[in-house]
Every structure is written in C-alpha cells, then in structure tokens.
Design a protein around this motif. Structure first.
Motif, short mmCIF file in Angstrom:
data_model
loop_
_atom_site.label_atom_id
_atom_site.label_comp_id
_atom_site.label_asym_id
_atom_site.label_seq_id
_atom_site.Cartn_x
_atom_site.Cartn_y
_atom_site.Cartn_z
N GLU A 1 1.85 -0.07 9.89
CA GLU A 1 2.81 1.02 10.13
C GLU A 1 4.05 0.83 9.27
O GLU A 1 4.58 1.78 8.69
CB GLU A 1 3.18 1.07 11.62
CG GLU A 1 2.08 1.75 12.43
CD GLU A 1 2.28 1.65 13.94
OE1 GLU A 1 3.21 0.92 14.39
OE2 GLU A 1 1.51 2.31 14.65
N ILE A 2 4.51 -0.41 9.15
CA ILE A 2 5.67 -0.69 8.30
C ILE A 2 5.32 -0.41 6.84
O ILE A 2 6.08 0.24 6.11
CB ILE A 2 6.11 -2.16 8.49
CG1 ILE A 2 6.73 -2.34 9.88
CG2 ILE A 2 7.08 -2.59 7.38
CD1 ILE A 2 7.00 -3.78 10.27
N TYR B 1 7.75 -4.80 1.09
CA TYR B 1 7.20 -3.54 0.59
C TYR B 1 8.24 -2.78 -0.25
O TYR B 1 7.94 -2.28 -1.33
CB TYR B 1 6.67 -2.68 1.75
CG TYR B 1 5.32 -3.19 2.22
CD1 TYR B 1 4.15 -2.81 1.56
CD2 TYR B 1 5.20 -4.09 3.28
CE1 TYR B 1 2.91 -3.30 1.95
CE2 TYR B 1 3.96 -4.58 3.67
CZ TYR B 1 2.83 -4.19 3.01
OH TYR B 1 1.60 -4.69 3.38
N ARG B 2 9.48 -2.72 0.25
CA ARG B 2 10.53 -1.98 -0.47
C ARG B 2 10.81 -2.64 -1.82
O ARG B 2 10.87 -1.97 -2.86
CB ARG B 2 11.80 -1.93 0.39
CG ARG B 2 12.81 -0.91 -0.10
CD ARG B 2 14.04 -0.86 0.80
NE ARG B 2 13.74 -0.58 2.21
CZ ARG B 2 13.78 -1.48 3.19
NH1 ARG B 2 14.12 -2.74 2.96
NH2 ARG B 2 13.49 -1.12 4.42
N ASN B 3 10.96 -3.96 -1.83
CA ASN B 3 11.27 -4.66 -3.07
C ASN B 3 10.12 -4.58 -4.07
O ASN B 3 10.35 -4.51 -5.28
CB ASN B 3 11.64 -6.13 -2.78
CG ASN B 3 12.97 -6.24 -2.07
OD1 ASN B 3 13.87 -5.44 -2.28
ND2 ASN B 3 13.11 -7.25 -1.21
N SER B 4 8.89 -4.58 -3.58
CA SER B 4 7.73 -4.45 -4.48
C SER B 4 7.71 -3.09 -5.15
O SER B 4 7.49 -2.96 -6.36
CB SER B 4 6.42 -4.65 -3.70
OG SER B 4 6.33 -5.96 -3.19
N ARG C 1 6.08 5.24 1.79
CA ARG C 1 6.33 6.69 1.78
C ARG C 1 7.79 6.99 1.45
O ARG C 1 8.10 7.92 0.72
CB ARG C 1 6.00 7.30 3.15
CG ARG C 1 4.57 7.74 3.25
CD ARG C 1 4.37 8.70 4.43
NE ARG C 1 2.97 9.08 4.49
CZ ARG C 1 2.20 9.02 5.58
NH1 ARG C 1 2.72 8.63 6.74
NH2 ARG C 1 0.95 9.38 5.51
N ALA C 2 8.68 6.19 2.01
CA ALA C 2 10.11 6.47 1.82
C ALA C 2 10.61 6.00 0.46
O ALA C 2 11.53 6.60 -0.10
CB ALA C 2 10.91 5.78 2.93
N ALA C 3 10.02 4.96 -0.09
CA ALA C 3 10.61 4.32 -1.27
C ALA C 3 9.97 4.72 -2.60
O ALA C 3 10.62 4.64 -3.64
CB ALA C 3 10.53 2.79 -1.13
N ALA C 4 8.72 5.14 -2.57
CA ALA C 4 8.02 5.37 -3.84
C ALA C 4 8.41 6.71 -4.44
O ALA C 4 8.40 7.73 -3.76
CB ALA C 4 6.51 5.30 -3.63
N MET C 5 8.78 6.70 -5.69
CA MET C 5 9.06 7.95 -6.43
C MET C 5 8.70 7.74 -7.88
O MET C 5 8.15 6.70 -8.24
CB MET C 5 10.50 8.40 -6.20
CG MET C 5 11.55 7.37 -6.49
SD MET C 5 13.13 7.84 -5.77
CE MET C 5 13.23 6.78 -4.35
#
Ligand code: ADP
Length: 168
Positions: A129-130, A95-98, A136-140
């Motif tokens: 949940e992950i 999810y983070r890398n995507s 939420r934390a990574a998208a900007m």
C-alpha cells in the motif's frame, strides 16, 4: 504514467533502472540483493564498496554492469520491529527517494522489488500500500513506467488487487 505488477526475477528486466533492497553496508546480502550482485557481476561490488554504505530510507546509484538494466538504485529498507519505530515513514522514503533519483537520471522505466518484505519482515500488504501510494504521488516526467516486480504469485495477486486489476 503506467503502473503495473509483474511476476518475475527483477534481474531479467530490461528497464532503465531497477531498485535493490539492499542493507546498510551495500556490500551484498541474500534475497534480491544477492540475485542482483550475481547477475550484475563482480564490478557491482567494487562500485558499492566506494559508496561507504547507506542509511535506512536513503538510496545510492550504481551502473547495472552486466544487468539488462542501465542502473541499480540501492535502497535500504527498514527492518520491521512491529511498526512503532518509524518503519512506514522509512519505507515511504525508500520509494520516494528511488523515484526522485530515477527521474534525476532521466529514467523512463523503473522496477521495484517488494522492499523490506523478505528477511526484513515488513508485512507485505502494508508495504505494498505504501509502495503504490508513494509511487503514484511522486512519479512524473520523464518516468513513464513503474513496475512492481513480484517474486511470488501471491505477491503478484496482491499488487494486482491493490492496483485495481483484480476484484476485491
Ligand atoms: P529485505 O531484506 O528488504 O526484506 P529480501 O531480498 O529478503 O529483502 O526480500 C525482498 C523481496 O524481494 C521479497 O518479496 C523477496 O521474495 C523478493 N525477491 C527475492 N529475490 C528476488 C528476485 N530475484 N527478483 C525480485 N524479487 C525478489
């Protein structure tokens, strides 16, 4: 940033990028991967062959070809082995890398399937949940909209509940 869940076939979404739940070969498979290759057309397989596969937790980019989406981000989720083999961290990496790759491409909208929760056997609620926490934390900026594309009504209800749209 808007986060929401829809029930749909991800190949129909006109977003800047969709994420594929791929396998390490990147040469196509069943489930959402098969659907994406069918809808994108044979050019997608040609593009994927040039990528030399992908490690679990990592992502690679192709055009969307005949899809309404501009790009496909191929993410390789972990196979569920009971949770003791780093599955959660690897799913979070997907999810983070995507999200990071989508932002680097200038994408404003991105859609995810429920990576690893089909044939790979990851428990759906733990995976959701992950997915939500990491996005939420990574998208900007410039990513303004992230869609969790659920294939089943049950998954859609689960995501709605976790996103706070339905009563617990
Ligand atoms: P994995 O091998 O990562 O588990 P699967 O493709 O088997 O990947 O399943 C991942 C999720 O994608 C499951 O929730 C499955 O129901 C869903 N899915 C299958 N086809 C589609 C589609 N066309 N659009 C969106 N989601 C899909």
């Amino acid at each position: 940033m808007q986060l929401h869940a829809v029930q749909a076939d991800i190949t129909t979404l006109a977003v800047d990028a969709i994420v594929n739940a791929a396998n390490r070969s990147l040469l196509g498979g069943g489930g959402v991967d098969g659907a994406i290759h069918r809808a994108a057309g044979p050019e997608l397989l040609v593009a994927c062959r040039a990528l030399n596969g992908c490690r679990t937790g990592q992502v690679k980019l192709t055009p969307g070809f005949r899809l309404p989406a501009k790009y496909v981000i191929h993410a390789v989720g972990p196979v569920w082995h009971g949770g003791g083999q780093g599955e959660a961290a690897l799913l979070a990496d997907c999810y983070r890398n995507s999200v990071t790759l989508a932002m680097a491409q200038g994408c404003a909208s991105l859609a995810f399937p429920a990576i690893s929760t089909g044939v790979y056997g990851y428990p759906v609620e733990a995976a959701a949940e992950i997915a939500i926490a990491i996005v939420r934390a990574a998208a900007m900026e410039p990513l303004a909209e992230v869609i969790f594309c659920c294939f089943s009504a049950a998954d859609h209800m689960l995501y709605q509940r976790l996103l706070g749209r339905l009563p617990r």
